[in-house]
Design a protein around this motif. Structure first.
Motif, PDB file in Angstrom:
ATOM      1  N   ASP A   1      -6.308   3.677   8.634  1.00 48.01           N
ATOM      2  CA  ASP A   1      -7.247   4.315   9.677  1.00 48.01           C
ATOM      3  C   ASP A   1      -6.520   5.381  10.484  1.00 48.01           C
ATOM      4  O   ASP A   1      -5.606   5.078  11.148  1.00 48.01           O
ATOM      5  N   LEU A   2      -7.117   6.747  10.095  1.00 51.75           N
ATOM      6  CA  LEU A   2      -6.276   7.732  10.736  1.00 51.75           C
ATOM      7  C   LEU A   2      -6.598   7.652  12.222  1.00 51.75           C
ATOM      8  O   LEU A   2      -5.805   8.261  13.040  1.00 51.75           O
ATOM      9  N   ARG A   3      -7.636   7.176  12.673  1.00 51.60           N
ATOM     10  CA  ARG A   3      -8.039   7.111  14.001  1.00 51.60           C
ATOM     11  C   ARG A   3      -7.501   6.079  14.897  1.00 51.60           C
ATOM     12  O   ARG A   3      -7.645   6.084  15.910  1.00 51.60           O
ATOM     13  N   ASN A   4      -6.855   5.214  14.171  1.00 52.44           N
ATOM     14  CA  ASN A   4      -6.138   3.951  14.767  1.00 52.44           C
ATOM     15  C   ASN A   4      -4.722   3.899  14.511  1.00 52.44           C
ATOM     16  O   ASN A   4      -4.300   2.936  14.377  1.00 52.44           O
ATOM     17  N   LEU A   5      -3.871   4.846  14.208  1.00 53.54           N
ATOM     18  CA  LEU A   5      -2.450   4.997  14.064  1.00 53.54           C
ATOM     19  C   LEU A   5      -1.750   4.486  15.102  1.00 53.54           C
ATOM     20  O   LEU A   5      -1.958   4.964  16.271  1.00 53.54           O
ATOM     21  N   SER A   6      -0.869   3.757  15.047  1.00 56.69           N
ATOM     22  CA  SER A   6       0.257   3.249  15.752  1.00 56.69           C
ATOM     23  C   SER A   6       1.683   2.984  14.829  1.00 56.69           C
ATOM     24  O   SER A   6       1.557   2.652  13.741  1.00 56.69           O
ATOM     25  N   VAL A   7       2.626   2.511  15.661  1.00 55.71           N
ATOM     26  CA  VAL A   7       3.927   2.224  14.883  1.00 55.71           C
ATOM     27  C   VAL A   7       3.586   0.788  14.064  1.00 55.71           C
ATOM     28  O   VAL A   7       4.350   0.395  13.256  1.00 55.71           O
ATOM     29  N   GLU A   8       2.609   0.079  14.719  1.00 58.08           N
ATOM     30  CA  GLU A   8       2.350  -1.201  13.995  1.00 58.08           C
ATOM     31  C   GLU A   8       1.387  -1.175  13.154  1.00 58.08           C
ATOM     32  O   GLU A   8       0.925  -2.481  12.633  1.00 58.08           O
ATOM     33  N   SER A   9       0.743  -0.145  12.613  1.00 59.51           N
ATOM     34  CA  SER A   9      -0.258   0.013  11.780  1.00 59.51           C
ATOM     35  C   SER A   9       0.209  -0.605  10.420  1.00 59.51           C
ATOM     36  O   SER A   9       1.472  -0.210   9.914  1.00 59.51           O
ATOM     37  N   ALA A  10      -0.729  -1.215   9.873  1.00 57.86           N
ATOM     38  CA  ALA A  10      -0.393  -2.067   8.501  1.00 57.86           C
ATOM     39  C   ALA A  10      -1.767  -1.578   7.608  1.00 57.86           C
ATOM     40  O   ALA A  10      -2.812  -1.358   8.024  1.00 57.86           O
ATOM     41  N   TRP A  11      -1.444  -1.752   6.311  1.00 54.58           N
ATOM     42  CA  TRP A  11      -2.194  -1.397   5.129  1.00 54.58           C
ATOM     43  C   TRP A  11      -3.198  -2.490   5.039  1.00 54.58           C
ATOM     44  O   TRP A  11      -2.812  -3.625   5.049  1.00 54.58           O
ATOM     45  N   ALA A  12      -4.620  -2.045   4.995  1.00 56.10           N
ATOM     46  CA  ALA A  12      -5.513  -3.195   4.474  1.00 56.10           C
ATOM     47  C   ALA A  12      -5.891  -2.886   3.038  1.00 56.10           C
ATOM     48  O   ALA A  12      -5.990  -1.712   2.620  1.00 56.10           O
ATOM     49  N   CYS A  13      -6.099  -3.866   2.371  1.00 57.64           N
ATOM     50  CA  CYS A  13      -6.357  -3.891   0.810  1.00 57.64           C
ATOM     51  C   CYS A  13      -7.824  -3.486   0.594  1.00 57.64           C
ATOM     52  O   CYS A  13      -8.715  -4.057   1.459  1.00 57.64           O
ATOM     53  N   LEU A  14      -8.032  -2.671  -0.129  1.00 61.24           N
ATOM     54  CA  LEU A  14      -9.583  -2.428  -0.554  1.00 61.24           C
ATOM     55  C   LEU A  14     -10.221  -3.691  -1.211  1.00 61.24           C
ATOM     56  O   LEU A  14      -9.698  -4.422  -1.900  1.00 61.24           O
ATOM     57  N   GLY A  15     -11.273  -3.754  -1.283  1.00 59.36           N
ATOM     58  CA  GLY A  15     -12.126  -4.782  -1.957  1.00 59.36           C
ATOM     59  C   GLY A  15     -11.839  -6.089  -1.438  1.00 59.36           C
ATOM     60  O   GLY A  15     -12.052  -6.384  -0.172  1.00 59.36           O
ATOM     61  N   ASP A  16     -11.394  -7.027  -2.348  1.00 56.07           N
ATOM     62  CA  ASP A  16     -11.369  -8.454  -2.127  1.00 56.07           C
ATOM     63  C   ASP A  16     -10.074  -8.673  -1.422  1.00 56.07           C
ATOM     64  O   ASP A  16      -9.647  -9.840  -0.862  1.00 56.07           O
ATOM     65  N   ARG A  17      -9.061  -7.728  -0.837  1.00 56.15           N
ATOM     66  CA  ARG A  17      -8.053  -7.659  -0.226  1.00 56.15           C
ATOM     67  C   ARG A  17      -6.937  -8.869  -0.649  1.00 56.15           C
ATOM     68  O   ARG A  17      -6.177  -9.356  -0.143  1.00 56.15           O
ATOM     69  N   ARG A  18      -6.941  -8.643  -2.218  1.00 58.72           N
ATOM     70  CA  ARG A  18      -5.603  -9.344  -2.757  1.00 58.72           C
ATOM     71  C   ARG A  18      -4.625  -8.569  -2.764  1.00 58.72           C
ATOM     72  O   ARG A  18      -4.573  -7.535  -2.594  1.00 58.72           O
ATOM     73  N   LYS A  19      -3.638  -9.476  -2.698  1.00 59.80           N
ATOM     74  CA  LYS A  19      -2.355  -8.579  -2.804  1.00 59.80           C
ATOM     75  C   LYS A  19      -1.356  -9.407  -3.586  1.00 59.80           C
ATOM     76  O   LYS A  19      -0.457 -10.420  -3.232  1.00 59.80           O
ATOM     77  N   VAL A  20      -0.973  -8.959  -4.818  1.00 57.25           N
ATOM     78  CA  VAL A  20      -0.264  -9.667  -5.874  1.00 57.25           C
ATOM     79  C   VAL A  20       0.898  -8.776  -6.293  1.00 57.25           C
ATOM     80  O   VAL A  20       0.836  -7.805  -6.715  1.00 57.25           O
ATOM     81  N   MET A  21       2.068  -9.287  -6.176  1.00 56.19           N
ATOM     82  CA  MET A  21       3.266  -8.697  -6.419  1.00 56.19           C
ATOM     83  C   MET A  21       4.064  -9.684  -7.134  1.00 56.19           C
ATOM     84  O   MET A  21       4.599 -10.712  -7.023  1.00 56.19           O
ATOM     85  N   ASN A  22       4.180  -9.358  -8.507  1.00 57.63           N
ATOM     86  CA  ASN A  22       5.174 -10.297  -9.400  1.00 57.63           C
ATOM     87  C   ASN A  22       6.169  -9.645  -9.955  1.00 57.63           C
ATOM     88  O   ASN A  22       6.801 -10.206 -10.894  1.00 57.63           O
ATOM     89  N   GLY A  23       6.794  -8.442  -9.323  1.00 61.88           N
ATOM     90  CA  GLY A  23       7.967  -7.544  -9.785  1.00 61.88           C
ATOM     91  C   GLY A  23       7.840  -6.971 -10.988  1.00 61.88           C
ATOM     92  O   GLY A  23       8.966  -6.396 -11.185  1.00 61.88           O
ATOM     93  N   LYS A  24       6.783  -6.631 -11.592  1.00 58.77           N
ATOM     94  CA  LYS A  24       6.526  -6.024 -12.585  1.00 58.77           C
ATOM     95  C   LYS A  24       5.987  -4.353 -12.502  1.00 58.77           C
ATOM     96  O   LYS A  24       5.971  -3.495 -13.363  1.00 58.77           O
ATOM     97  N   ARG A  25       5.830  -4.150 -11.234  1.00 53.98           N
ATOM     98  CA  ARG A  25       5.752  -2.604 -10.695  1.00 53.98           C
ATOM     99  C   ARG A  25       4.174  -2.427 -11.499  1.00 53.98           C
ATOM    100  O   ARG A  25       4.305  -1.337 -12.242  1.00 53.98           O
ATOM    101  N   GLU A  26       3.197  -3.011 -11.189  1.00 50.15           N
ATOM    102  CA  GLU A  26       1.849  -3.134 -11.761  1.00 50.15           C
ATOM    103  C   GLU A  26       1.306  -1.672 -11.627  1.00 50.15           C
ATOM    104  O   GLU A  26       0.493  -1.124 -12.365  1.00 50.15           O
ATOM    105  N   GLY A  27       1.744  -0.928 -10.479  1.00 49.34           N
ATOM    106  CA  GLY A  27       1.034   0.239  -9.816  1.00 49.34           C
ATOM    107  C   GLY A  27       1.989   1.508 -10.351  1.00 49.34           C
ATOM    108  O   GLY A  27       1.480   2.512  -9.922  1.00 49.34           O
ATOM    109  N   PHE A  28       3.018   1.419 -11.080  1.00 48.46           N
ATOM    110  CA  PHE A  28       3.732   2.462 -11.367  1.00 48.46           C
ATOM    111  C   PHE A  28       2.959   3.401 -12.179  1.00 48.46           C
ATOM    112  O   PHE A  28       2.613   3.166 -13.286  1.00 48.46           O
TER     113      PHE A  28
END
Length: 463
Positions: free
Chosen positions: A349-376
């Motif tokens: 959120d642009l209105r709540n930025l700070s040095v501690e700001s972290a990304w929130a996942c859209l939708g069901d907030r899954r976060k899968v990292m399998n080393g395959k660079r799925e988003g490349f």
């Protein structure tokens, strides 16, 4: 006794309304008001008729009366009637040009406010000359399109009926910005200088360079613009320095320089030039993002610049799940990214930025990292209050679900985004999407190894 007393003649003739204008178009008489005619603007055919009209004289216009009735309806309401779908668009364009109201027609058919995200359908394929696939797209607010493919740039007018192709000095065009329907700024990752191209005459109008410390040539990594300024990310050909230059958009003269980095030793972070520039109008800030792929993975940074002071007002360094692409939504006050490893879409959120700001996942907030660079190679873009994210050959459409009061200060991090269906199922899928852009009431996309551009628009705006 007064004259004519007792005769059958009325003593007072009825007044003729001087505000009513009659016109004979192709043998059919139309009546309208002077206000309607002058709404077309000064120095048009209609304004001249309004100025010279007389109740005793009906001007004759030797043009098509059916199309005239459509254009008269456009003057009255600002929109074409539904029966306009039965006419060829090129006929409407030619008649609107005769009457001097093509701008009104453009506004009616290609106004950005008419884009209906949930009703987008694949309506047209724009073929390109040659064997090169599109490398980048750039659009104007009312739907004209510039496409770079190989060393060529093909331009389509707002109606997508007229196109022209020019040959550039680049072996491949990597950055492209539409300055107007006839003017574009283009750059390449392996060819020095930013070229301002006159697309109608097919020549280079001007070349802009960055004078770096080593006096070596400088290549263009990204181009962006605000209503008054153009931003260009340069990198020296030796790749030991980079900078963002600010130009006056109208004169193309340099205004200031921000983000100047000289790279010494193994300072990898400063070696990353900005590869995407986006102006955030509501905050008067420039978003600059860039990433680097190395043996340890992909790393990068996102910075928000105050162009007037030349200072960074917020910065985020990315290492764990760096971005494949970044976009900012002014309407939602949100920065979005696609994680290069997870392939998921995230926001901050642009209105709540700070040095501690972290990304929130859209939708069901899954976060899968399998080393395959799925988003490349995934792309993310915003249009109004909607978010479009490509996944392979598909486009995901996200919108925010507003619960109760809109964004209370205590729950900025509890915003909910929902994935929606977009258009017809039969339009989905295909080869991997390589570019995504919006112009007027249309969405444009290109696919890997395809020598064409797909045009998506809602059924209500198709003619």
């Amino acid at each position: 006794m007064p004259p004519f007393a007792g005769s059958g003649f009325p003593q007072h003739q009825p007044k003729i309304d001087s505000n009513i204008v009659s016109m004979d178009v192709g043998g059919q008489v139309f009546q309208t008001t002077k206000q309607t005619l002058t709404s077309a603007g000064p120095k048009t055919f209609f304004s001249r008729i309004a100025e010279t009209s007389s109740p005793l004289c009906i001007p004759f216009v030797d043009r098509d009366p059916e199309i005239f009735s459509l254009l008269l309806s456009l003057l009255r309401t600002g929109n074409l009637p539904s029966k306009a779908k039965n006419f060829d668009l090129q006929d409407l364009i030619l008649e609107s040009q005769f009457y001097g109201i093509e701008t009104l027609l453009i506004n009616s058919l290609s106004n950005p406010s008419q884009l209906e995200p949930f009703n987008l359908q694949k309506s047209l394929l724009l073929p390109l000359n040659g064997r090169d696939s599109p490398s980048t797209l750039s659009t104007t607010p009312y739907g004209s399109l510039h496409v770079a493919h190989g060393s060529k740039i093909t331009s389509f007018d707002w109606s997508l009926r007229r196109k022209s192709t020019i040959l550039t000095h680049f072996t491949a065009v990597d950055s492209l910005l539409a300055l107007s329907p006839a003017l574009a700024a283009a750059g390449a990752n392996d060819f020095s200088g930013l070229q301002i191209l006159d697309l109608e005459k097919g020549h280079v109008k001007e070349t802009l360079d960055w004078e770096n410390v080593t006096k070596s040539g400088s290549t263009v990594q990204a181009i962006g613009s605000s209503p008054e300024q153009m931003f260009v990310s340069f990198e020296s050909c030796r790749r030991n320095s980079n900078s963002i230059l600010v130009y006056d958009l109208h004169t193309l003269s340099p205004v200031t320089e921000i983000g100047h980095n000289e790279i010494f030793g193994a300072n990898i972070d400063s070696a990353i030039p900005a590869t995407k520039l986006q102006w955030v109008e509501g905050y008067n800030l420039l978003m600059a993002s860039g990433s680097h792929s190395g043996p340890s993975g992909v790393s990068g940074n996102i910075r928000l610049w105050d162009v007037r002071s030349g200072e960074v007002v917020w910065e985020m360094t990315e290492k764990v799940d760096c971005f494949a692409d970044v976009a900012v939504s002014d309407g939602l006050s949100v920065i979005f990214k696609v994680g290069v490893n997870s392939g998921e879409a995230f926001y901050v959120d642009l209105r709540n930025l700070s040095v501690e700001s972290a990304w929130a996942c859209l939708g069901d907030r899954r976060k899968v990292m399998n080393g395959k660079r799925e988003g490349f190679g995934c792309k993310i873009e915003t249009n109004g209050s909607q978010v479009f994210c490509t996944k392979g050959g598909d486009v995901e459409l996200w919108s925010e679900v507003v619960m109760g009061l809109r964004y209370p200060s205590h729950c900025l991090e509890d915003r909910i985004f929902k994935k929606n269906l977009m258009g017809r199922v039969r339009d989905m899928g295909g080869a991997k999407i390589t570019n995504l852009a919006f112009g007027g009431s249309r969405m444009f996309l290109t696919r890997k190894d395809h020598q064409c551009v797909e045009v998506w628009q809602s059924s209500s705006t198709q003619l």
